[in-house]
Enzyme design. Structure first.
Site, PDB file in Angstrom:
ATOM      1  N   LEU A  44      -1.536  55.744  30.637  1.00 58.68           N
ATOM      2  CA  LEU A  44      -1.011  57.018  30.138  1.00 58.68           C
ATOM      3  C   LEU A  44       0.152  57.531  30.984  1.00 58.68           C
ATOM      4  CD1 LEU A  44      -4.377  58.826  29.287  1.00 58.68           C
ATOM      5  CD2 LEU A  44      -2.996  57.320  27.846  1.00 58.68           C
ATOM      6  N   SER A  86       7.529  55.122  28.179  1.00 61.92           N
ATOM      7  CA  SER A  86       6.714  54.026  27.667  1.00 61.92           C
ATOM      8  C   SER A  86       5.959  53.417  28.836  1.00 61.92           C
ATOM      9  CB  SER A  86       7.630  52.962  27.048  1.00 61.92           C
ATOM     10  OG  SER A  86       6.917  51.759  26.880  1.00 61.92           O
ATOM     11  N   SER A  87       4.758  52.922  28.562  1.00 62.07           N
ATOM     12  CA  SER A  87       3.988  52.247  29.622  1.00 62.07           C
ATOM     13  C   SER A  87       4.768  51.032  30.123  1.00 62.07           C
ATOM     14  CB  SER A  87       2.646  51.789  29.075  1.00 62.07           C
ATOM     15  OG  SER A  87       2.047  52.839  28.367  1.00 62.07           O
ATOM     16  N   GLY A 108       2.960  59.659  18.619  1.00 56.42           N
ATOM     17  CA  GLY A 108       4.314  59.929  19.110  1.00 56.42           C
ATOM     18  C   GLY A 108       5.381  59.393  18.173  1.00 56.42           C
ATOM     19  N   MET A 166      -3.610  53.459  24.054  1.00 56.34           N
ATOM     20  CA  MET A 166      -4.023  52.179  24.635  1.00 56.34           C
ATOM     21  C   MET A 166      -4.044  52.313  26.160  1.00 56.34           C
ATOM     22  SD  MET A 166      -2.681  49.210  22.151  1.00 56.34           S
ATOM     23  CE  MET A 166      -1.000  49.139  22.691  1.00 56.34           C
ATOM     24  N   GLY A 167      -4.150  53.537  26.659  1.00 49.04           N
ATOM     25  CA  GLY A 167      -4.208  53.753  28.106  1.00 49.04           C
ATOM     26  C   GLY A 167      -2.844  53.615  28.748  1.00 49.04           C
ATOM     27  N   LYS A 193       8.080  58.110  19.118  1.00 44.09           N
ATOM     28  CA  LYS A 193       8.769  56.927  19.658  1.00 44.09           C
ATOM     29  C   LYS A 193       8.440  55.724  18.762  1.00 44.09           C
ATOM     30  CE  LYS A 193       7.646  54.548  23.393  1.00 44.09           C
ATOM     31  NZ  LYS A 193       7.618  53.123  22.989  1.00 44.09           N
ATOM     32  N   ASP A 194       7.181  55.696  18.300  1.00 49.07           N
ATOM     33  CA  ASP A 194       6.779  54.665  17.346  1.00 49.07           C
ATOM     34  C   ASP A 194       6.837  55.283  15.953  1.00 49.07           C
ATOM     35  OD1 ASP A 194       5.922  52.494  19.223  1.00 49.07           O
ATOM     36  OD2 ASP A 194       4.683  54.140  19.947  1.00 49.07           O
ATOM     37  N   HIS A 230       2.143  60.599  26.635  1.00 45.72           N
ATOM     38  CA  HIS A 230       0.761  60.785  26.168  1.00 45.72           C
ATOM     39  C   HIS A 230       0.270  62.182  26.531  1.00 45.72           C
ATOM     40  CE1 HIS A 230       0.753  56.280  26.830  1.00 45.72           C
ATOM     41  NE2 HIS A 230       0.318  56.358  25.586  1.00 45.72           N
TER      42      HIS A 230
HETATM   43  O1  PAF Z   1       0.664  53.716  19.800  1.00 49.22           O
HETATM   44  C1  PAF Z   1      -0.316  53.173  20.346  1.00 49.22           C
HETATM   45  O2  PAF Z   1      -0.564  53.317  21.557  1.00 49.22           O
HETATM   46  C2  PAF Z   1      -1.218  52.256  19.531  1.00 49.22           C
HETATM   47  O3  PAF Z   1      -0.502  51.555  18.583  1.00 49.22           O
HETATM   48  C3  PAF Z   1      -2.389  53.016  18.875  1.00 49.22           C
HETATM   49  C4  PAF Z   1      -1.909  54.023  17.844  1.00 49.22           C
HETATM   50  C5  PAF Z   1      -3.217  53.696  19.942  1.00 49.22           C
HETATM   51  C6  PAF Z   1      -3.300  52.016  18.139  1.00 49.22           C
HETATM   52  O4  PAF Z   1      -3.815  51.061  19.022  1.00 49.22           O
END
Ligand code: PAF
Length: 281
Positions: free
Chosen positions: A32, A186-187, A148, A29-30, A150-151, A36
């Site tokens: 970065l 994390s962003s 990642g 989702m940018g 983290k999620d 990332h």
């Molecule tokens: O983890 C993320 O940044 C978002 O949930 C993803 C996987 C890009 C989906 O929008």
């Protein structure tokens, strides 16, 4: 480096690749950061061609304010990507490209993986994640896609998504990248004051101690110990701490031999919501 906004142009670009079967996708989702960058480097190491998508997906935000506040740093994102490799294809669609009619997620049956932890506190979040990831996998048709740890719950749900939707792709989980003092990258860390960002090392310190205690302590007592730690530290508000098995994400009752467990945490700090997790065995 190609930066492409539409699905039609992206498909054309991908059709021109000499080896379409060796293609990695890194959805983002940018905003970065080095976390990332590590996913993108891994994708570049493992694939001849790589697509990085940048799309702030509205259907996975249950809170409009969180969506509005989500940082947008497209120019620096593109610099970070091109510094890794200028052969990477960047896909930055507009919302209308992904959701031409209505901005609503599909509904999936993730077999309960979406009902705990993040799912309990964020309505429809994983349906939104599933919708965008399924769309990206269908458009790009990668052989591998990178997410990642983290999620970690998201990672398990995306593995389930590819299983239930029969999407032929290998989902690669990548280790959490941390700031020097231990806070998971994390962003959202950018929204913390300098002082609190340092203090937020407390979250990972607590997880590491919990991991040490997991060998000898009962899981319910361990949960109480974590709750206590946060009650005594007023900079942080604990939303949840859970220990689950890594396959079903069901909270632990009694430890079972040969089952892999992980501890998960969500915490509010200065109104910013942070998550982290750790493998326990
Ligand atoms: O983890 C993320 O940044 C978002 O949930 C993803 C996987 C890009 C989906 O929008």
């Amino acid at each position: 480096m190609p930066v492409i906004q539409t699905k039609t142009k992206l498909k054309k670009e991908l059709n021109n690749l000499s080896n379409k079967l060796d293609l990695g996708l890194v959805p983002t989702m940018g905003a970065l950061h080095m976390g990332h960058a590590s996913l993108i480097k891994k994708a570049v190491d493992q694939n001849e061609n790589v697509v990085v998508s940048i799309f702030v997906n509205p259907t996975q935000f249950n809170n409009k304010e969180d969506l509005d506040k989500y940082p947008k740093t497209i120019d620096t994102d593109i610099q970070l990507i091109s510094a890794i490799s200028d052969k990477i294809i960047v896909f930055t669609p507009a919302v209308s490209e992904i959701y031409p009619d209505t901005i609503v997620p599909k509904t999936y049956d993730f077999e309960g993986l979406d009902k705990v932890m993040e799912g309990e506190f964020r309505d429809d979040h994983f349906n939104g994640v599933g919708t965008i990831v399924e769309e990206l996998l269908n458009v790009v048709q990668p052989s591998k896609a990178y997410f990642g740890e983290k999620d970690f719950q998201q990672l398990r749900i995306i593995q389930k998504l590819t299983e239930i939707q029969h999407i032929p792709v290998e989902i690669i989980g990548c280790e959490i990248v941390r700031e020097d003092h231990g806070l998971a990258m994390s962003s959202r860390n950018e929204r913390l004051s300098k002082n609190i960002r340092q203090k937020a090392a407390f979250i990972y310190e607590t997880l590491k101690t919990a991991k040490n205690k997991f060998g000898t302590e009962n899981a319910l007592n361990l949960k109480d110990w974590v709750i206590d730690q946060f009650e005594n530290n007023h900079d942080f508000q604990l939303e949840y701490f859970d220990i689950t098995d890594v396959e079903t994400l069901t909270p632990i009752k009694n430890k079972i031999n040969n089952v892999k467990y992980r501890a998960f945490i969500a915490v509010y700090v200065e109104d910013v919501r942070l998550i982290d997790n750790i493998a326990l065995n």
